[in-house]
Design a protein around this motif. Structure first.
Motif, PDB file in Angstrom:
ATOM      1  N   HIS A   7      48.774  71.687 -13.774  1.00 40.55           N
ATOM      2  CA  HIS A   7      48.472  70.703 -14.828  1.00 40.55           C
ATOM      3  C   HIS A   7      46.978  70.377 -14.894  1.00 40.55           C
ATOM      4  O   HIS A   7      46.543  69.678 -15.797  1.00 40.55           O
ATOM      5  N   ASP A  41      46.423  73.134 -25.083  1.00 43.50           N
ATOM      6  CA  ASP A  41      47.030  71.873 -24.658  1.00 43.50           C
ATOM      7  C   ASP A  41      46.960  71.751 -23.147  1.00 43.50           C
ATOM      8  O   ASP A  41      46.474  72.642 -22.457  1.00 43.50           O
ATOM      9  N   PHE A  42      47.447  70.604 -22.647  1.00 46.61           N
ATOM     10  CA  PHE A  42      47.272  70.282 -21.231  1.00 46.61           C
ATOM     11  C   PHE A  42      48.335  70.899 -20.326  1.00 46.61           C
ATOM     12  O   PHE A  42      48.281  70.720 -19.120  1.00 46.61           O
ATOM     13  N   THR A  43      49.291  71.607 -20.878  1.00 46.26           N
ATOM     14  CA  THR A  43      50.435  72.044 -20.042  1.00 46.26           C
ATOM     15  C   THR A  43      50.069  73.012 -18.926  1.00 46.26           C
ATOM     16  O   THR A  43      50.765  72.961 -17.889  1.00 46.26           O
ATOM     17  N   PRO A  44      49.062  73.857 -18.908  1.00 48.92           N
ATOM     18  CA  PRO A  44      48.122  74.126 -19.980  1.00 48.92           C
ATOM     19  C   PRO A  44      48.491  75.378 -20.757  1.00 48.92           C
ATOM     20  O   PRO A  44      49.124  76.302 -20.257  1.00 48.92           O
ATOM     21  N   ARG A  45      48.032  75.356 -22.001  1.00 49.02           N
ATOM     22  CA  ARG A  45      48.163  76.517 -22.880  1.00 49.02           C
ATOM     23  C   ARG A  45      46.764  76.890 -23.356  1.00 49.02           C
ATOM     24  O   ARG A  45      45.973  76.012 -23.690  1.00 49.02           O
ATOM     25  N   ASP A 135      50.412  80.791 -21.663  1.00 51.19           N
ATOM     26  CA  ASP A 135      50.735  79.668 -20.793  1.00 51.19           C
ATOM     27  C   ASP A 135      50.356  80.019 -19.359  1.00 51.19           C
ATOM     28  O   ASP A 135      50.668  81.116 -18.881  1.00 51.19           O
ATOM     29  N   PRO A 177      45.127  62.907 -19.524  1.00 54.63           N
ATOM     30  CA  PRO A 177      46.535  63.092 -19.166  1.00 54.63           C
ATOM     31  C   PRO A 177      46.782  62.644 -17.720  1.00 54.63           C
ATOM     32  O   PRO A 177      45.855  62.559 -16.926  1.00 54.63           O
TER      33      PRO A 177
END
Lengths: 180, 180
Positions: A7, A41-45, A135, A177
């Motif tokens: 993360h 995005d932070f999932t991260p992608r 991802d 986040p």
């Protein structure tokens, strides 16, 4: 290499360093140099752009996985040279004296000499712009290296090395986040 | 502000600096802070990610144009603060003491205090990833500023300022686009 929290992996790419991307090939793994990447995005992608003319592109499309490795500045010249030749018919690991390490979740190798290695799966390929969407599934860092400095491509043959850090965490704290 | 060759505009964003994006609104222009950007080609074409939850996103979709402004490090704190509040109901230009200048090809304003301003048209919106694809149409730089240093977001509230430059142009010369 030590596991790094997935993360927080976006913090390795968000500054925009030049990266190396490894793919598993039919006969040998390959490495390409990329500068055109971004966080999604932070999932991260992550997203990166690479053209169909690149040797690694075929492997990316067939294996749907890769490793994004982040070299520190000591590898700058090697990284530029890797990006200036094709992997067709040669082993870039051998040619440039780099050490492939087995990854835990993908067939593409980690690069032992890089500070960070991010094992990724391709989750989308936007053909009209040659954009790959990935991802992160596992992340490794060289815990022996303290304060590595990375480098950024200007695009005209020059590169900018990381300089001093400034901290504006107190302004952003509510927007960060969890756990970052 | 002086015109900068459009075919070299990718060199302003390829290093991955934090940028400000202005849009024309119904009642007033807005500014957002972005770090998730990448180059897509040398024409130049760029991509950035911004979510539908952002106030600027509506303007981007309705006007299909914006200005990507590149602030030097002196504007770092202002840039972070711009990214930490919404433009709904306020004028960020007034609140942060920035000067809007008329652009030549788009309704979104340039930011006088930024080193570079890139007038862009939205040529695609990839909804499933919130990716905007933009073409640069006109570019301005502050020719009075020599050797500006830019800054890169780590993503955890810290920022990395540009350090020293290294030159590997001789290795890459055959791969560089014409005139770069």
């Amino acid at each position: 290499m030590k596991k790094f929290p997935v993360h927080r992996a976006f913090t390795l790419l968000e500054p925009g360093p030049v990266v190396l991307v490894t793919t598993a090939g039919d006969s040998r793994p390959n490495i390409m140099t990329l500068s055109w990447t971004m966080v999604l995005d932070f999932t991260p992608r992550f997203a990166f752009m690479t053209g169909m003319w690149n040797f690694s592109c075929r492997s990316l499309l067939s294996t749907r996985e890769c490793v994004i490795a982040v070299p520190a500045v000591e590898l700058a010249e090697t990284t530029v040279r890797i990006g200036s030749c094709s992997g067709a018919g040669i082993s870039k690991f051998e040619k440039f004296g780099l050490t492939p390490l087995e990854a835990s979740t993908v067939k593409a190798p980690l690069i032992a000499e890089c500070y960070a290695n991010i094992e990724c799966r391709v989750v989308d390929h936007i053909e009209r712009h040659n954009i790959f969407v990935l991802d992160a599934v596992e992340v490794w860092i060289d815990e022996k290296r303290k304060s590595p400095r990375f480098f950024h491509a200007v695009g005209d043959g020059r590169f900018i090395v990381d300089g001093k850090k400034i901290n504006h965490r107190e302004i952003m704290i509510e927007k960060l986040p969890a756990g970052v």
